[in-house]
Structures are given as structure tokens and as C-alpha cells.
Write an enzyme that holds these catalytic residues in place. Structure first.
Site, PDB file in Angstrom:
ATOM      1  N   GLU A  40      39.502   9.867  68.386  1.00 57.35           N
ATOM      2  CA  GLU A  40      37.911   9.409  68.823  1.00 57.35           C
ATOM      3  C   GLU A  40      37.026   8.473  68.268  1.00 57.35           C
ATOM      4  OE1 GLU A  40      36.521  12.836  70.217  1.00 57.35           O
ATOM      5  OE2 GLU A  40      37.627  14.455  69.413  1.00 57.35           O
ATOM      6  N   LYS A  68      40.524  11.369  53.929  1.00 57.74           N
ATOM      7  CA  LYS A  68      39.372   9.632  53.270  1.00 57.74           C
ATOM      8  C   LYS A  68      38.074   9.992  54.543  1.00 57.74           C
ATOM      9  CE  LYS A  68      39.265   5.631  54.670  1.00 57.74           C
ATOM     10  NZ  LYS A  68      37.464   5.489  54.110  1.00 57.74           N
ATOM     11  N   GLU A 109      29.188  -1.680  72.057  1.00 51.65           N
ATOM     12  CA  GLU A 109      28.468  -0.385  71.635  1.00 51.65           C
ATOM     13  C   GLU A 109      27.649  -0.794  70.180  1.00 51.65           C
ATOM     14  OE1 GLU A 109      31.312   2.020  69.320  1.00 51.65           O
ATOM     15  OE2 GLU A 109      29.637   3.635  69.042  1.00 51.65           O
ATOM     16  N   CYS A 154      27.918   8.466  68.015  1.00 48.72           N
ATOM     17  CA  CYS A 154      29.588   7.451  69.209  1.00 48.72           C
ATOM     18  C   CYS A 154      28.995   7.877  70.135  1.00 48.72           C
ATOM     19  CB  CYS A 154      30.318   7.990  69.141  1.00 48.72           C
ATOM     20  SG  CYS A 154      30.656   9.794  68.346  1.00 48.72           S
TER      21      CYS A 154
HETATM   22  P1  NAP Z   1      35.566   2.157  61.527  1.00 53.77           P
HETATM   23  O1  NAP Z   1      35.607   0.479  61.081  1.00 53.77           O
HETATM   24  O2  NAP Z   1      36.908   2.341  62.273  1.00 53.77           O
HETATM   25  O3  NAP Z   1      35.746   2.846  60.032  1.00 53.77           O
HETATM   26  C1  NAP Z   1      36.390   4.652  60.407  1.00 53.77           C
HETATM   27  C2  NAP Z   1      37.024   5.364  59.029  1.00 53.77           C
HETATM   28  O4  NAP Z   1      38.030   4.236  59.183  1.00 53.77           O
HETATM   29  C3  NAP Z   1      36.060   4.522  58.079  1.00 53.77           C
HETATM   30  O5  NAP Z   1      36.762   5.806  56.910  1.00 53.77           O
HETATM   31  C4  NAP Z   1      37.569   3.653  57.521  1.00 53.77           C
HETATM   32  O6  NAP Z   1      37.201   2.939  55.961  1.00 53.77           O
HETATM   33  C5  NAP Z   1      38.263   3.770  57.998  1.00 53.77           C
HETATM   34  N1  NAP Z   1      39.048   1.881  58.557  1.00 53.77           N
HETATM   35  C6  NAP Z   1      38.462   0.887  58.708  1.00 53.77           C
HETATM   36  N2  NAP Z   1      39.327   0.552  58.246  1.00 53.77           N
HETATM   37  C7  NAP Z   1      40.792   1.210  58.870  1.00 53.77           C
HETATM   38  C8  NAP Z   1      42.444   0.954  58.982  1.00 53.77           C
HETATM   39  N3  NAP Z   1      42.621  -0.199  59.258  1.00 53.77           N
HETATM   40  N4  NAP Z   1      42.788   2.240  59.218  1.00 53.77           N
HETATM   41  C9  NAP Z   1      42.457   3.401  58.997  1.00 53.77           C
HETATM   42  N5  NAP Z   1      41.343   3.464  58.676  1.00 53.77           N
HETATM   43  C10 NAP Z   1      40.757   2.636  58.470  1.00 53.77           C
HETATM   44  O7  NAP Z   1      34.367   2.338  62.241  1.00 53.77           O
HETATM   45  P2  NAP Z   1      33.014   2.362  61.433  1.00 53.77           P
HETATM   46  O8  NAP Z   1      32.247   1.106  61.956  1.00 53.77           O
HETATM   47  O9  NAP Z   1      32.731   3.422  60.305  1.00 53.77           O
HETATM   48  O10 NAP Z   1      31.795   3.820  62.040  1.00 53.77           O
HETATM   49  C11 NAP Z   1      30.725   4.231  63.822  1.00 53.77           C
HETATM   50  C12 NAP Z   1      32.654   3.758  64.792  1.00 53.77           C
HETATM   51  O11 NAP Z   1      32.600   5.163  64.439  1.00 53.77           O
HETATM   52  C13 NAP Z   1      31.530   4.019  66.536  1.00 53.77           C
HETATM   53  O12 NAP Z   1      32.518   3.223  66.977  1.00 53.77           O
HETATM   54  C14 NAP Z   1      31.214   5.082  66.249  1.00 53.77           C
HETATM   55  O13 NAP Z   1      31.398   4.790  68.067  1.00 53.77           O
HETATM   56  C15 NAP Z   1      33.079   5.884  66.217  1.00 53.77           C
HETATM   57  N6  NAP Z   1      32.292   7.175  65.873  1.00 53.77           N
HETATM   58  C16 NAP Z   1      33.087   7.687  66.995  1.00 53.77           C
HETATM   59  C17 NAP Z   1      32.464   9.657  66.846  1.00 53.77           C
HETATM   60  C18 NAP Z   1      33.707   9.537  68.197  1.00 53.77           C
HETATM   61  O14 NAP Z   1      33.116  11.274  68.016  1.00 53.77           O
HETATM   62  N7  NAP Z   1      34.389   9.848  69.002  1.00 53.77           N
HETATM   63  C19 NAP Z   1      32.300   9.471  65.747  1.00 53.77           C
HETATM   64  C20 NAP Z   1      31.426   9.154  65.203  1.00 53.77           C
HETATM   65  C21 NAP Z   1      32.050   7.851  65.319  1.00 53.77           C
HETATM   66  P3  NAP Z   1      35.444   2.501  55.366  1.00 53.77           P
HETATM   67  O15 NAP Z   1      34.205   3.053  55.457  1.00 53.77           O
HETATM   68  O16 NAP Z   1      36.010   2.471  53.837  1.00 53.77           O
HETATM   69  O17 NAP Z   1      35.789   1.170  56.026  1.00 53.77           O
END
Ligand code: NAP
Ligand code: MG
Length: 493
Positions: free
Chosen positions: A273, A199, A404, A307
Site C-alpha cells: 500500500e 515493525k 506526493e 496517503c
Molecule cells: P516509508 O519511509 O516508506 O516508511 C514506511 C515504513 O517502512 C516505516 O516503518 C519505515 O521505517 C519502514 N522502512 C523504511 N525503509 C525501509 C526499508 N528499506 N525496508 C523496509 N522497511 C523500511 O514511508 P513514510 O514516509 O514513513 O510514510 C509515508 C508514506 O506512506 C507516504 O508515501 C504515504 O502515501 C504512504 N502511505 C500509504 C498508505 C496506503 O494505504 N496506501 C497508508 C499510509 C501511508 P522508519 O519509520 O523507521 O523509517
């Protein structure tokens, strides 16, 4: 502060006393956008059972790019069934060298179509073309090449053991590196003999859908990879599906926590991650100009949507004034604007909610006593933009040193001794990455051994290689992606 622009002899404007380049936009015609995209299930684009579609926009212009099918629980189920069938009937039966051929093909087609992918990535997500062209695409292809190489050599990765695939993997990725994160997830899963339901993030589904065309071109057997766009609820349905053997998630710590709870007590293996709040540490003996470039690369390029971004700058007190002066001068020279322009350093913020989050956190930073300094470039009228920002007079108790921000915002803290630097670097709930700048090998080895972070870069920042494992400590998650460690997340013995 910036001197006002005036026209030079050849008509080009100067800004801050610097000659501006003429616009050099990458042609977008190479991308053939469809008005509507289906779900990719069992090797074909299909209408969603949900009957729903959502729009994805270009955050630099707010223009609607396409409508994308929304996967509901019934669609998730259909995708998992397709992946299970492909796993049992085809993929788990293929010898590794046959799986490798598909991965090599995917890697080569990605290289051939890299300009198209790079333009689409910049259109859908707002990142500068320089980044999508020079970072995302080469790394995504490299990831498939690297894992193609392992597919028929897994017994050498785990000597004396017999690695078996896990089965069907559910994978969920964020919006900051949409294609690259898909490659990080899909390539090791397939190399190890698993099948996938992935997804993508709601705001950036298009390159994952274009990747489906590559799977078709490579004649990947139907059902081996299924891609189901949707929102967080789609992700939750995927996580809850009973017929998955593995969940791999990249995203926020908050959602990672929900997922960990949802899979507790099931047979599903899990890798997470999550977020980060990396310290980028400059010692007084560092090559300062080089360090400034590394800091700028670590937080401003890609709008801080990384991230592992070096979002906390720890500078030794003796050089703090000099570093801050140089940094302020440097951020006035950043080119903020059209992501498709090859000269652009800083593109658009990925979405309006993300922009609001950055604005709110910086406001809190100022209320708590940080001093604000911003690039005073002219921002486009439409779209989501944030000025490259430096916050000084920050201490470890400040929100901007702990939360963050995920935007082009650097919080500057000072330290006196190497001990204090390591202590501040570790004073965070995250542990994904760190950087250190010094001309003493002993100093950076000492720092790297003391800092609790999955990656520590020395005299460089944000360098990636598929052979090198990536992942976090503490609330940055667990499990590794890349290298032999990354393979281990997709096999059982
Ligand atoms: P997010 O809200 O956690 O979303 C990540 C993914 O999860 C999206 O596809 C999102 O869908 C989905 N999602 C949201 N709620 C969910 C739930 N309850 N159950 C399952 N999936 C769900 O994060 P983001 O704001 O998009 O991304 C930024 C974050 O990612 C930052 O905190 C960053 O540090 C982290 N990140 C970490 C890494 C690493 O390798 N450690 C790499 C990149 C980013 P939707 O987009 O449709 O909401
Ligand atoms: Mg978009």
C-alpha cells in the site's frame, strides 16, 4: 487577509473576525508513559539483543516521551522464531471460532481503553485528538470486530474453496495512522490463522506497544503477535528474513520498490500500500459549500498526512474563482495548534524531515509559478508546524501536481469538460483514491468508472469501513486491505 485579533467582551480573542474557543485540552494523565519500552516478543516485553534504544518525541513540543528498544537482525530473528513456533504449535491448530474470541476481546478492550490510546496517538504523532478519538480508535476497534466475524466463516468468504493460512507474516507500517495501520495488518492476518511480526514506524511506536498490553490482557497466546520497533534498517532485516511467508507493507513507493526487489524470487507473498496523489474534482453543479468542507477534510485535517489525501483539487473553470475565494476564506478559520486541544483542526507535522520535505516542495511550487496562499494563524514556538496552504495557477506539469507532498498543501488545477477532468485525474503515476462533487448521479458514476483509483468517493471524502476494500493501482501498490479482498491476501488454497 486576517483582521487583527482583539479581545471580545468576555476576554476571548477573535481571529479573522471569528470568535476563538477557549482552550479545551484533553487530559494527558490517562496515559502512563514508561521511561523505556522493550521489544514485544513471545508475549513479553524483552530487552533488545542489540542493546540499543532510541527516543520518540512529541512533534508538537519536541519533548522526549520515552526510549524505545531498537530491534537489530538478531532481534528480528528472535521475533520470527517466536511467531513460527506460535504458528505451528498453537495458532494454526485453533478452530476459527477460538481465534474469533481473541479478536473480539482485543476489539472490546480497545474500545474500553480508547481515550488512553487516542491521547497517546496524538502525543506521539502530533495528530489532533479529534481525529485520533473519532477516526483512528473507532476504526481500529471496528477492524478487529469485523475480522473476528470472519475468523470462523472463511469458507463462506471463498465458496467452494478451502482457505488455509499462509504462515508467518512480516508487516511494516508508517507513521500517519500508527494504531489503525497496525489493526489493518494484524486483524486479517490473525483471523485467517497466521502469526505476525510487525515493525511500527520509528517516530510513532508507542500505540503499537500499548496494543501489546491489550494482547496480554486478552490472553492472546505468546508469539502470535510480536512487535519490534526500529528504523528502516529493521524493516529491511525483516523483509530479508528467510522464514517469512508473507510481507505486508504500507509506506512510500520508494521503499515499496526496494521491498518488491528484495522478495522477488522468494516464496514470500507480498502486498504493498503505497503513496497517492488523489484528485478531488468539483463540477459546476456541485453543492459548493458542502464540497469546500469535503476538500478541507480531505487535505487539511490530519495535516495532509494521509496517503489518500485529496491533494489535487480539480475545479471546473466556470466556478474556479468562487471556489478559490471560498477556500481561502475557509482556511483562515482552521485552528492550528495543540493536538490535545479538542478544538484543534490541524495538528503538528509528524517529524522535522517531513516538515522540511513539505517546505522544499512548496518552494519548488512557487519557483515553478504557483501562487501561494496560506492561513496566517499564529503557530506555536516549539514543535513542527506548517500553515494550511493553497497553491493556485498549478498545471499538470508542475512538481506540486505530480509529487506526493504529504502535508496540508492543496494544489488547485482547472478543467473545462468531464473528459478533461478524468484525463487530468488519471495523469499521475499513482492511483489510490479520488473524489468527485456533483449533483448528477450520471456524472459521478461516469467519472468513477473512468478514473483509475482504488477508491472513489462521491460527494464525501476520506470515509472508511472495514468491509470496504482499500488499495491502489499503478505505483500506489497492489493487494487490498479490508473486506473479503483483504482476507484473500492472508490465505492460500
Ligand atoms: P516509508 O519511509 O516508506 O516508511 C514506511 C515504513 O517502512 C516505516 O516503518 C519505515 O521505517 C519502514 N522502512 C523504511 N525503509 C525501509 C526499508 N528499506 N525496508 C523496509 N522497511 C523500511 O514511508 P513514510 O514516509 O514513513 O510514510 C509515508 C508514506 O506512506 C507516504 O508515501 C504515504 O502515501 C504512504 N502511505 C500509504 C498508505 C496506503 O494505504 N496506501 C497508508 C499510509 C501511508 P522508519 O519509520 O523507521 O523509517
Ligand atoms: Mg513520536
Amino acid at each position: 487577509m486576517r483582521r487583527n485579533g482583539r479581545n471580545g467582551q468576555d476576554g476571548q480573542a477573535t481571529q479573522g473576525g471569528v470568535w476563538q474557543y477557549s482552550p479545551a485540552p484533553e487530559a494527558r494523565e490517562i496515559v502512563k508513559l514508561q521511561p523505556r519500552y522493550g521489544l514485544f516478543i513471545n508475549g513479553e516485553f524483552v530487552e533488545p539483543r542489540s542493546g540499543r534504544y532510541f527516543e520518540t518525541i512529541n512533534p508538537a513540543t519536541e519533548e522526549v516521551l520515552a526510549e524505545v528498544a531498537y530491534a537489530d537482525a538478531a532481534d528480528v530473528d528472535r521475533a520470527v522464531q517466536a511467531a513460527r513456533h506460535a504458528y505451528e504449535q498453537v495458532w494454526s491448530k485453533l478452530p476459527g471460532k477460538e481465534r474469533a474470541k481473541y479478536l473480539f476481546r482485543i476489539a472490546r478492550i480497545l474500545q474500553e481503553r480508547s481515550r488512553e490510546f487516542a491521547v497517546l496517538e496524538s502525543l506521539d504523532g502530533g495528530k489532533p485528538i479529534r481525529e485520533s478519538r473519532d477516526v483512528d480508535l473507532p476504526l481500529a476497534a471496528a477492524h478487529f470486530f469485523y475480522h473476528a466475524g470472519w475468523a470462523d466463516k472463511l469458507e463462506y468468504a471463498f465458496p467452494g474453496r478451502t482457505p488455509r493460512p499462509l504462515g508467518v507474516a512480516g508487516q511494516i507500517i508508517p507513521w500517519n495512522f500508527p494504531l489503525l495501520m497496525a489493526a489493518w495488518k494484524v486483524a486479517p492476518a490473525l483471523a485467517c490463522g497466521n502469526t505476525v511480526v510487525l515493525k511500527p514506524a520509528e517516530t510513532t511506536p508507542l500505540t503499537a506497544l500499548l496494543l501489546c498490553e491489550v494482547f496480554q490482557q486478552a490472553e492472546l497466546p505468546p508469539g502470535v503477535v510480536n512487535i519490534i520497533p526500529g528504523d528502516g534498517q529493521t524493516g529491511a532485516w525483516l523483509v530479508q528474513h528467510p522464514d517469512l511467508d508473507k510481507i505486508a507493507f504500507t509506506g512510500s513507493t520508494e521503499v515499496g520498490r526496494l521491498i518488491q526487489k528484495a522478495v522477488a524470487g522468494t516464496r514470500k507473498r507480498l502486498t504493498l500500500e503505497l503513496g497517492g496523489k488523489a484528485a478531488n474534482v468539483i463540477f459546476e453543479d456541485a453543492a459548493i459549500d458542502q464540497a469546500i468542507e469535503g476538500i478541507v477534510n480531505g487535505i487539511y485535517f490530519n495535516q495532509g498526512h494521509v496517503c489518500c489525501a485529496g491533494s489535487r483539487l480539480l475545479v471546473q473553470e466556470s466556478i474556479a474563482d468562487l471556489v478559490i475565494r471560498k477556500l481561502r476564506r475557509r482556511i483562515q478559520l482552521l485552528r492550528v495548534g495543540d493536538p490535545l486541544d479538542k478544538n484543534t483542526d490541524v495538528g503538528a507535522i509528524n517529524s522535522l524531515p517531513q516538515l522540511r520535505k513539505i517546505e522544499r516542495l512548496v518552494e519548488i511550487g512557487v519557483q515553478e509559478g504557483a501562487e501561494l496562499y496560506q492561513c496566517d494563524c499564529t503557530l506555536p514556538n516549539k514543535g513542527y508546524w506548517y500553515r494550511p496552504t493553497v497553491l493556485t495557477r498549478v498545471s499538470t506539469a508542475h512538481t506540486v501536481a505530480r509529487e506526493e507532498i504529504f502535508g496540508p498543501v492543496l494544489s488547485v488545477l482547472t478543467f473545462r469538460t468531464p473528459d478533461e477532468a478524468a484525463q487530468i485525474a488519471n495523469n499521475t503515476r499513482y492511483g489510490l483514491s479520488a473524489g468527485v462533487w456533483t449533483n448528477k448521479g450520471s456524472k459521478y458514476l461516469e467519472f468513477a468508472s473512468r478514473v483509475r483509483a482504488g477508491v472513489v468517493w462521491c460527494n464525501t471524502y476520506n470515509k472508511f469501513d472495514p468491509a470496504s476494500p482499500f488499495g491502489g493501482y499503478k505505483e500506489s501498490g497492489f493487494g487490498r486491505e479490508g473486506g473479503v479482498h483483504g482476507l484473500a491476501a492472508y490465505v492460500a488454497f
